[in-house]
Motif scaffolding. Structure first.
Motif, PDB file in Angstrom:
ATOM      1  N   ILE A  15      34.309  62.906  11.679  1.00 25.41           N
ATOM      2  CA  ILE A  15      33.446  62.426  12.249  1.00 25.41           C
ATOM      3  C   ILE A  15      31.772  62.605  11.783  1.00 25.41           C
ATOM      4  CG2 ILE A  15      32.517  61.334  14.597  1.00 25.41           C
ATOM      5  CD1 ILE A  15      35.297  61.593  15.522  1.00 25.41           C
ATOM      6  N   GLY A  16      31.443  63.964  11.861  1.00 26.36           N
ATOM      7  CA  GLY A  16      30.211  64.380  11.732  1.00 26.36           C
ATOM      8  C   GLY A  16      29.753  64.060  10.299  1.00 26.36           C
ATOM      9  N   GLY A  17      30.797  64.256   9.315  1.00 21.26           N
ATOM     10  CA  GLY A  17      30.545  63.818   7.963  1.00 21.26           C
ATOM     11  C   GLY A  17      30.414  62.428   7.750  1.00 21.26           C
ATOM     12  N   VAL A  18      30.956  61.705   8.484  1.00 16.14           N
ATOM     13  CA  VAL A  18      30.912  59.939   8.170  1.00 16.14           C
ATOM     14  C   VAL A  18      29.747  59.848   8.675  1.00 16.14           C
ATOM     15  CG1 VAL A  18      31.792  57.868   8.922  1.00 16.14           C
ATOM     16  CG2 VAL A  18      33.385  59.592   8.141  1.00 16.14           C
ATOM     17  N   GLY A  19      29.257  60.233  10.020  1.00 18.09           N
ATOM     18  CA  GLY A  19      28.024  60.102  10.617  1.00 18.09           C
ATOM     19  C   GLY A  19      26.724  60.268   9.684  1.00 18.09           C
ATOM     20  N   ALA A  20      26.982  61.626   8.893  1.00 15.03           N
ATOM     21  CA  ALA A  20      25.760  62.089   8.483  1.00 15.03           C
ATOM     22  C   ALA A  20      25.623  61.220   7.293  1.00 15.03           C
ATOM     23  CB  ALA A  20      25.996  63.438   8.090  1.00 15.03           C
ATOM     24  N   GLY A  21      26.764  60.784   6.477  1.00 13.88           N
ATOM     25  CA  GLY A  21      26.801  59.855   5.229  1.00 13.88           C
ATOM     26  C   GLY A  21      26.270  58.607   5.756  1.00 13.88           C
ATOM     27  N   GLY A  22      26.689  57.995   6.838  1.00 11.84           N
ATOM     28  CA  GLY A  22      25.885  56.903   7.192  1.00 11.84           C
ATOM     29  C   GLY A  22      24.536  56.945   7.303  1.00 11.84           C
ATOM     30  N   PHE A  23      23.871  58.078   7.921  1.00 13.25           N
ATOM     31  CA  PHE A  23      22.641  57.965   8.361  1.00 13.25           C
ATOM     32  C   PHE A  23      21.995  58.173   7.010  1.00 13.25           C
ATOM     33  CE2 PHE A  23      19.028  61.137   8.193  1.00 13.25           C
ATOM     34  CZ  PHE A  23      18.238  60.474   9.333  1.00 13.25           C
ATOM     35  N   LEU A  24      22.215  58.965   5.952  1.00 19.35           N
ATOM     36  CA  LEU A  24      21.704  59.020   4.795  1.00 19.35           C
ATOM     37  C   LEU A  24      21.771  57.856   3.953  1.00 19.35           C
ATOM     38  CD1 LEU A  24      23.196  62.433   3.484  1.00 19.35           C
ATOM     39  CD2 LEU A  24      20.675  61.870   4.391  1.00 19.35           C
ATOM     40  N   PHE A  25      22.702  56.766   4.116  1.00 17.80           N
ATOM     41  CA  PHE A  25      22.728  55.736   3.419  1.00 17.80           C
ATOM     42  C   PHE A  25      21.808  54.531   4.160  1.00 17.80           C
ATOM     43  CE2 PHE A  25      24.613  51.228   3.077  1.00 17.80           C
ATOM     44  CZ  PHE A  25      24.504  51.241   1.932  1.00 17.80           C
ATOM     45  N   VAL A  26      21.687  54.449   5.163  1.00 17.83           N
ATOM     46  CA  VAL A  26      20.909  53.661   6.001  1.00 17.83           C
ATOM     47  C   VAL A  26      19.357  54.039   5.777  1.00 17.83           C
ATOM     48  CG1 VAL A  26      20.091  52.893   8.169  1.00 17.83           C
ATOM     49  CG2 VAL A  26      22.682  52.958   7.776  1.00 17.83           C
ATOM     50  N   THR A  27      19.208  55.026   5.652  1.00 21.61           N
ATOM     51  CA  THR A  27      17.848  55.757   5.521  1.00 21.61           C
ATOM     52  C   THR A  27      17.161  56.119   4.311  1.00 21.61           C
ATOM     53  OG1 THR A  27      18.257  58.104   6.342  1.00 21.61           O
ATOM     54  CG2 THR A  27      17.856  56.470   8.072  1.00 21.61           C
ATOM     55  N   ALA A  28      18.174  55.766   3.284  1.00 19.24           N
ATOM     56  CA  ALA A  28      17.674  56.494   1.961  1.00 19.24           C
ATOM     57  C   ALA A  28      16.258  55.547   1.461  1.00 19.24           C
ATOM     58  CB  ALA A  28      18.884  55.817   0.968  1.00 19.24           C
ATOM     59  N   PRO A  29      15.649  56.301   0.615  1.00 18.77           N
ATOM     60  CA  PRO A  29      14.183  55.652   0.282  1.00 18.77           C
ATOM     61  C   PRO A  29      14.577  54.268  -0.240  1.00 18.77           C
ATOM     62  CG  PRO A  29      14.465  57.931  -0.572  1.00 18.77           C
ATOM     63  CD  PRO A  29      16.013  57.696  -0.052  1.00 18.77           C
ATOM     64  N   GLN A  30      13.718  53.268   0.071  1.00 22.80           N
ATOM     65  CA  GLN A  30      13.712  52.027  -0.398  1.00 22.80           C
ATOM     66  C   GLN A  30      12.859  51.559  -1.367  1.00 22.80           C
ATOM     67  OE1 GLN A  30      16.486  49.787   0.222  1.00 22.80           O
ATOM     68  NE2 GLN A  30      17.449  51.852   1.124  1.00 22.80           N
ATOM     69  N   ARG A  31      12.662  51.603  -2.344  1.00 19.70           N
ATOM     70  CA  ARG A  31      11.733  51.014  -3.543  1.00 19.70           C
ATOM     71  C   ARG A  31      11.620  49.405  -3.377  1.00 19.70           C
ATOM     72  NH1 ARG A  31      10.081  54.630  -6.888  1.00 19.70           N
ATOM     73  NH2 ARG A  31      11.720  56.555  -7.483  1.00 19.70           N
ATOM     74  N   GLN A  32      10.290  48.868  -3.865  1.00 18.89           N
ATOM     75  CA  GLN A  32      10.129  47.458  -3.852  1.00 18.89           C
ATOM     76  C   GLN A  32      10.907  47.015  -5.053  1.00 18.89           C
ATOM     77  OE1 GLN A  32       8.440  45.554  -2.042  1.00 18.89           O
ATOM     78  NE2 GLN A  32       6.497  46.467  -1.366  1.00 18.89           N
ATOM     79  N   PRO A  33      11.403  45.490  -5.131  1.00 21.96           N
ATOM     80  CA  PRO A  33      12.136  45.070  -6.222  1.00 21.96           C
ATOM     81  C   PRO A  33      11.243  45.221  -7.395  1.00 21.96           C
ATOM     82  CG  PRO A  33      12.108  43.649  -4.335  1.00 21.96           C
ATOM     83  CD  PRO A  33      11.184  44.633  -3.899  1.00 21.96           C
ATOM     84  N   TYR A  34      11.830  45.678  -8.684  1.00 24.25           N
ATOM     85  CA  TYR A  34      10.961  45.801  -9.711  1.00 24.25           C
ATOM     86  C   TYR A  34      10.054  44.664 -10.212  1.00 24.25           C
ATOM     87  CZ  TYR A  34       9.273  48.077 -13.986  1.00 24.25           C
ATOM     88  OH  TYR A  34       8.641  48.667 -15.249  1.00 24.25           O
ATOM     89  N   ALA A  35      10.580  43.521 -10.032  1.00 18.55           N
ATOM     90  CA  ALA A  35       9.869  42.292 -10.171  1.00 18.55           C
ATOM     91  C   ALA A  35       8.397  42.186  -9.438  1.00 18.55           C
ATOM     92  CB  ALA A  35      10.593  41.234 -10.111  1.00 18.55           C
ATOM     93  N   HIS A  36       8.411  42.969  -8.289  1.00 20.48           N
ATOM     94  CA  HIS A  36       7.134  43.012  -7.382  1.00 20.48           C
ATOM     95  C   HIS A  36       5.947  43.221  -8.253  1.00 20.48           C
ATOM     96  CE1 HIS A  36       5.506  42.915  -3.572  1.00 20.48           C
ATOM     97  NE2 HIS A  36       4.751  44.121  -3.772  1.00 20.48           N
ATOM     98  N   TRP A  37       6.325  44.142  -9.295  1.00 23.43           N
ATOM     99  CA  TRP A  37       5.053  44.735 -10.004  1.00 23.43           C
ATOM    100  C   TRP A  37       5.016  44.378 -11.270  1.00 23.43           C
ATOM    101  CZ3 TRP A  37       2.536  46.783  -6.213  1.00 23.43           C
ATOM    102  CH2 TRP A  37       3.075  47.500  -5.200  1.00 23.43           C
ATOM    103  N   GLU A  38       5.659  43.305 -11.721  1.00 20.94           N
ATOM    104  CA  GLU A  38       5.435  42.369 -12.727  1.00 20.94           C
ATOM    105  C   GLU A  38       4.291  41.477 -12.860  1.00 20.94           C
ATOM    106  OE1 GLU A  38       9.826  41.490 -13.455  1.00 20.94           O
ATOM    107  OE2 GLU A  38       9.976  42.883 -14.941  1.00 20.94           O
ATOM    108  N   ASN A  39       3.843  41.250 -14.099  1.00 24.89           N
ATOM    109  CA  ASN A  39       3.209  40.027 -14.602  1.00 24.89           C
ATOM    110  C   ASN A  39       1.682  39.946 -13.677  1.00 24.89           C
ATOM    111  OD1 ASN A  39       5.233  39.133 -16.297  1.00 24.89           O
ATOM    112  ND2 ASN A  39       6.297  38.264 -14.642  1.00 24.89           N
ATOM    113  N   LEU A  40       1.301  41.305 -13.266  1.00 29.68           N
ATOM    114  CA  LEU A  40      -0.061  41.042 -12.582  1.00 29.68           C
ATOM    115  C   LEU A  40      -0.901  41.122 -13.437  1.00 29.68           C
ATOM    116  CD1 LEU A  40       1.101  43.778  -9.964  1.00 29.68           C
ATOM    117  CD2 LEU A  40       0.804  41.297  -9.535  1.00 29.68           C
TER     118      LEU A  40
END
Length: 305
Positions: A15-40
């Motif tokens: 249960i602890g392992g699943v919880g830790a894995g879920g936490f890391l998945f939900v809180t993983a670094p989230q980048r902008q969509p690459y298209a956000h920085w295109e054609n500027l």
């Protein structure tokens, strides 16, 4: 009993392992969509400099005590002390090895607006990406272009000095989950264009709330207390309330605020002091209409007494 104990222990570990894995998945670094920085397109360096002063890059990234042209060598500044430890602003000069000279626009933009480093790591919110998240991709592009015109330095800033558990970067993902947002701090949807420009400058690149809004024990802004002042996040003294309900500047006119941001003098013929000295110096570099917009916004935000 031994078999039951081992089974129970195994279940708890699972249960602890699943919880830790879920936490890391939900809180993983989230980048902008690459298209956000295109054609500027090519950056507008004049606007980039304007955003540079609005963002106060010098205040943290220039060497302590730097004057004149030395303020533009952003090799890392004075230590930033906080209740969580001591942070050291990194080198953001165009040096390709120890600065940001080797970064792409997407890497720079994701650091600014998502708090994600070039290697995919969470950045600590001592870097105010919680405010910069409101910046437009155009302004990010222009700022990045301007920074690349500044002098290079090979100085390496010291690592952060953080005790356990604040030295665990993965925990920053939990902080982001709780507090990170790019939504407006106050609802001024029906405001005029000047106030909306002020809102963008104060809530975005100016990151005024990072010091002027009180925080809870985890470092998140207290609800309903936007710009209401409180303990200095660097750990010493207090930061004033700058809403219309303030006993300090609540009675100031828009013109008084503009004058203060321009010259550093208050209506009572006092002068700017403390950490605001550097901020005022930066804001004085802005066009007059931007300081006027900031003043209009500060008179429009909800009063907090």
């Amino acid at each position: 009993m031994t078999a039951l104990w081992l089974k129970t222990l195994g279940t708890l570990v699972l249960i602890g392992g699943v919880g830790a894995g879920g936490f890391l998945f939900v809180t993983a670094p989230q980048r902008q969509p690459y298209a956000h920085w295109e054609n500027l397109g090519e950056p507008d360096l004049q606007n980039g400099e304007r955003i540079f002063w609005a963002g106060g890059c010098v205040s943290c990234h220039a060497p302590a005590g730097a004057e004149g042209e030395a303020r533009l060598v952003l090799s890392g500044g004075a230590p930033l002390k906080s209740p969580f430890g001591t942070f050291h602003a990194p080198n953001i000069t165009p040096n390709p090895d120890v600065g940001i000279g080797g970064w792409s626009l997407a890497e720079f933009g994701d650091a600014m607006t998502r708090g994600v480093g070039p290697n995919g790591q969470h950045l600590y919110p001592s870097f105010p990406y919680g405010s910069y998240a409101r910046m437009t991709s155009t302004d990010i592009n222009d700022l990045f272009g301007y920074l690349k015109t500044l002098p290079s330095s090979d100085k390496v800033a010291p690592p952060h000095e953080l005790p356990f558990p604040f030295n665990i970067r993965a925990a920053v993902g939990g902080w982001k989950f709780l507090y990170f947002t790019d939504a407006p701090r106050v609802d001024l949807a029906n405001a005029d264009d000047r106030v909306k420009r002020g809102q963008y400058l104060v809530e975005g690149p100016g990151h005024c709330g990072e010091c002027h809004t009180p925080r809870n024990a985890l470092g998140g802004f207290k609800s309903g207390q936007w710009l209401a002042g409180g303990a200095n996040p660097e750990g010493e003294g207090t930061i004033p309330n700058i809403t219309p309900g303030s006993k300090s500047i609540g009675g100031w006119s828009q013109g008084d605020i503009v004058e203060y941001l321009t010259t550093g003098f208050t209506p009572d013929y006092d002068s700017v002091g403390g950490s605001m000295v550097e901020v005022q110096k930066n804001l004085s570099e802005l066009p007059a209409e931007d300081r006027e917009a900031i003043a209009a916004y500060l008179k429009a935000v909800p009063a907090v007494e």
